[in-house]
Design a protein around this motif. Structure first.
Motif, mmCIF file in Angstrom:
data_model
loop_
_atom_site.group_PDB
_atom_site.id
_atom_site.type_symbol
_atom_site.label_atom_id
_atom_site.label_comp_id
_atom_site.label_asym_id
_atom_site.label_seq_id
_atom_site.Cartn_x
_atom_site.Cartn_y
_atom_site.Cartn_z
ATOM 1 N N LYS A 184 0.856 -1.180 0.000
ATOM 2 C CA LYS A 184 0.000 0.000 0.000
ATOM 3 C C LYS A 184 0.889 1.227 0.000
ATOM 4 O O LYS A 184 1.813 1.343 0.813
ATOM 5 C CB LYS A 184 -0.920 0.017 1.217
ATOM 6 C CG LYS A 184 -1.957 1.135 1.176
ATOM 7 C CD LYS A 184 -2.978 0.978 2.271
ATOM 8 C CE LYS A 184 -3.990 2.125 2.257
ATOM 9 N NZ LYS A 184 -4.675 2.268 0.953
ATOM 10 N N ILE A 185 0.606 2.158 -0.924
ATOM 11 C CA ILE A 185 1.443 3.341 -1.134
ATOM 12 C C ILE A 185 0.598 4.595 -0.996
ATOM 13 O O ILE A 185 -0.531 4.658 -1.482
ATOM 14 C CB ILE A 185 2.105 3.277 -2.525
ATOM 15 C CG1 ILE A 185 3.110 2.117 -2.581
ATOM 16 C CG2 ILE A 185 2.779 4.606 -2.890
ATOM 17 C CD1 ILE A 185 3.565 1.748 -3.967
ATOM 18 N N LYS A 186 1.157 5.601 -0.342
ATOM 19 C CA LYS A 186 0.494 6.902 -0.246
ATOM 20 C C LYS A 186 0.894 7.708 -1.480
ATOM 21 O O LYS A 186 2.081 7.946 -1.713
ATOM 22 C CB LYS A 186 0.918 7.622 1.032
ATOM 23 C CG LYS A 186 0.178 8.935 1.262
ATOM 24 C CD LYS A 186 0.581 9.574 2.589
ATOM 25 C CE LYS A 186 0.009 8.801 3.756
ATOM 26 N NZ LYS A 186 0.269 9.485 5.051
ATOM 27 N N TYR A 187 -0.090 8.111 -2.266
ATOM 28 C CA TYR A 187 0.154 8.746 -3.575
ATOM 29 C C TYR A 187 -0.150 10.238 -3.516
ATOM 30 O O TYR A 187 -1.233 10.642 -3.087
ATOM 31 C CB TYR A 187 -0.718 8.070 -4.636
ATOM 32 C CG TYR A 187 -0.538 8.573 -6.049
ATOM 33 C CD1 TYR A 187 0.509 8.114 -6.841
ATOM 34 C CD2 TYR A 187 -1.412 9.505 -6.595
ATOM 35 C CE1 TYR A 187 0.664 8.559 -8.144
ATOM 36 C CE2 TYR A 187 -1.259 9.955 -7.895
ATOM 37 C CZ TYR A 187 -0.213 9.481 -8.662
ATOM 38 O OH TYR A 187 -0.057 9.941 -9.948
ATOM 39 N N ILE A 188 0.811 11.047 -3.956
ATOM 40 C CA ILE A 188 0.642 12.507 -3.991
ATOM 41 C C ILE A 188 0.613 12.963 -5.450
ATOM 42 O O ILE A 188 1.567 12.706 -6.195
ATOM 43 C CB ILE A 188 1.779 13.225 -3.249
ATOM 44 C CG1 ILE A 188 1.778 12.827 -1.770
ATOM 45 C CG2 ILE A 188 1.649 14.736 -3.386
ATOM 46 C CD1 ILE A 188 2.917 13.423 -0.975
ATOM 47 N N PRO A 189 -0.455 13.632 -5.904
ATOM 48 C CA PRO A 189 -0.539 14.086 -7.303
ATOM 49 C C PRO A 189 0.202 15.397 -7.531
ATOM 50 O O PRO A 189 0.208 16.282 -6.676
ATOM 51 C CB PRO A 189 -2.043 14.269 -7.512
ATOM 52 C CG PRO A 189 -2.572 14.609 -6.161
ATOM 53 C CD PRO A 189 -1.715 13.874 -5.174
ATOM 54 N N TYR A 190 0.836 15.496 -8.682
ATOM 55 C CA TYR A 190 1.527 16.700 -9.126
ATOM 56 C C TYR A 190 0.971 17.135 -10.476
ATOM 57 O O TYR A 190 0.239 16.395 -11.122
ATOM 58 C CB TYR A 190 3.031 16.435 -9.264
ATOM 59 C CG TYR A 190 3.787 16.317 -7.968
ATOM 60 C CD1 TYR A 190 4.565 17.366 -7.490
ATOM 61 C CD2 TYR A 190 3.734 15.138 -7.224
ATOM 62 C CE1 TYR A 190 5.276 17.244 -6.307
ATOM 63 C CE2 TYR A 190 4.435 15.014 -6.033
ATOM 64 C CZ TYR A 190 5.206 16.079 -5.587
ATOM 65 O OH TYR A 190 5.909 15.950 -4.407
ATOM 66 N N LYS A 191 1.383 18.329 -10.921
ATOM 67 C CA LYS A 191 0.902 18.836 -12.197
ATOM 68 C C LYS A 191 1.709 18.321 -13.386
ATOM 69 O O LYS A 191 1.289 18.465 -14.522
ATOM 70 C CB LYS A 191 0.908 20.368 -12.193
ATOM 71 C CG LYS A 191 -0.155 20.977 -11.282
ATOM 72 C CD LYS A 191 -0.191 22.481 -11.407
ATOM 73 C CE LYS A 191 -1.300 23.083 -10.550
ATOM 74 N NZ LYS A 191 -1.342 24.569 -10.653
ATOM 75 N N GLY A 192 2.875 17.739 -13.130
ATOM 76 C CA GLY A 192 3.682 17.243 -14.236
ATOM 77 C C GLY A 192 4.821 16.378 -13.748
ATOM 78 O O GLY A 192 5.223 16.440 -12.573
ATOM 79 N N GLY A 193 5.360 15.560 -14.660
ATOM 80 C CA GLY A 193 6.440 14.649 -14.307
ATOM 81 C C GLY A 193 7.713 15.359 -13.902
ATOM 82 O O GLY A 193 8.513 14.823 -13.121
ATOM 83 N N GLY A 194 7.932 16.567 -14.417
ATOM 84 C CA GLY A 194 9.113 17.331 -14.041
ATOM 85 C C GLY A 194 9.101 17.685 -12.566
ATOM 86 O O GLY A 194 10.127 17.597 -11.877
#
Length: 325
Positions: A184-194
């Motif tokens: 189980k992983i805590k996932y943080i969203p970003y606006k881009g891969g950079g």
């Protein structure tokens, strides 16, 4: 369910549709742009799609391949929904093109209220496909996938990874790992891969599944370490990095790097852009870029691209259902 480059190639050979990138026989300059071209990017600044778009723009400018400039325009909001909406409703369809990721397939699936039918978009050129790699920071002390897996299990849901949003390519790969390795992983969203790559290098997150191009600078500086590649074979630029298949899991995942035109683009404009990006594809600059950034070729003509889109929508539907996305 696997999403491999080899499957796509097998599909095209089986249907007799394998083709070179440049397919137009339209006389040169039968149509030309009358103003700057809106070069929409389906992601934020610094990611793989952004890097590719700006490189393509630089080659076109350097070699004077177009009479009007390509103007990069980042629209990564809503996992690429912003870009799809912009192109779908473009007021000048002959001056609007898009650099796509696999969110070209997944975002309309996950957000049906957008009313986006990708089959109405205009195929231009497939520039290549981009694999994914699992990265950690050098100071983590983790040097193998097995060590990483032990750490994630020990953290019991508190291990933090970053990506470009739920349903995006990296989140699909992370969800696949959760399901197939029972973590189980805590996932943080970003606006881009950079931004994801930068925050891994800054240790704001603990791992990522960036494309090689996105992590390249931090890898070369020694800040990040590759643990596993989600490719069919080992990557030439990361020869010591095992593939997931070497762990006994029949899975690989590639990101499409394609240029697509607005729905309703004229045939003349479409021919112009296919010729333009076909010329860019054949340049020494683009061929060198593909090798340095670990992109793999997957050439196809416009008709093949339409069939490829159908296949990818079906496969992403299966994959999203399998991982609960």
């Amino acid at each position: 369910m696997k999403l491999t480059r080899r499957i796509a190639l097998g599909f095209m050979f089986a249907t007799g549709m394998m083709a070179s990138v440049v397919t137009t026989t339209t006389p040169a300059h039968a149509w030309e742009p009358k103003k700057p071209i809106d070069f929409v990017i389906m992601a934020g600044a610094g990611g793989g799609a952004d890097q590719i778009a700006r490189f393509l723009q630089s080659v076109a400018e350097k070699k004077s391949l177009t009479v009007r400039p390509l103007v990069p325009n980042n629209k990564g909001g809503g996992s690429g929904a912003e870009a799809l909406i912009a192109l779908n409703g473009a007021s000048d369809k002959d001056h609007s093109i898009l650099v796509t990721l696999n969110s070209f397939f997944t975002t309309p699936i996950r957000q049906p209220n957008l009313g986006i039918d990708i089959q109405t978009f205009t195929p231009v050129t497939m520039m290549g496909v981009d694999p994914f790699v699992l990265w950690v920071h050098k100071d983590s002390g983790i040097k193998t996938f097995e060590e990483w897996l032990a750490k994630v299990k020990a953290d019991n849901g508190e291990y933090v990874m970053g990506g470009t949003g739920k349903g995006q390519e990296d989140s699909i790969v992370i969800a696949w790992m959760e399901k197939n390795f029972d973590v189980k992983i805590k996932y943080i969203p970003y606006k881009g891969g950079g931004a994801v790559a930068k925050d891994l290098a800054g240790q704001q997150i603990m791992a990522s599944v960036n494309n090689p191009a996105e992590a390249k600078g931090f890898f070369e500086s020694g800040d990040v370490v590759p643990l596993i590649a989600f490719s069919d074979e080992r990557l030439p630029n990361l020869p010591d990095t095992r593939t997931v298949k070497e762990l006994g899991k029949d899975f690989s995942y590639y990101n499409q790097r394609a240029v697509v035109g607005a729905p309703g683009m004229s045939d003349e404009a479409a021919a112009y852009y296919r010729d333009l990006f076909g010329k860019i594809y054949d340049t020494e600059e683009w061929q060198t870029y593909m090798k340095s950034e670990s992109l793999e070729p997957l050439p196809m003509d416009a008709a093949t691209q339409k069939e490829y889109w159908k296949t990818q929508v079906d496969r992403h539907n299966e994959l999203l259902k399998a991982i609960g996305g």
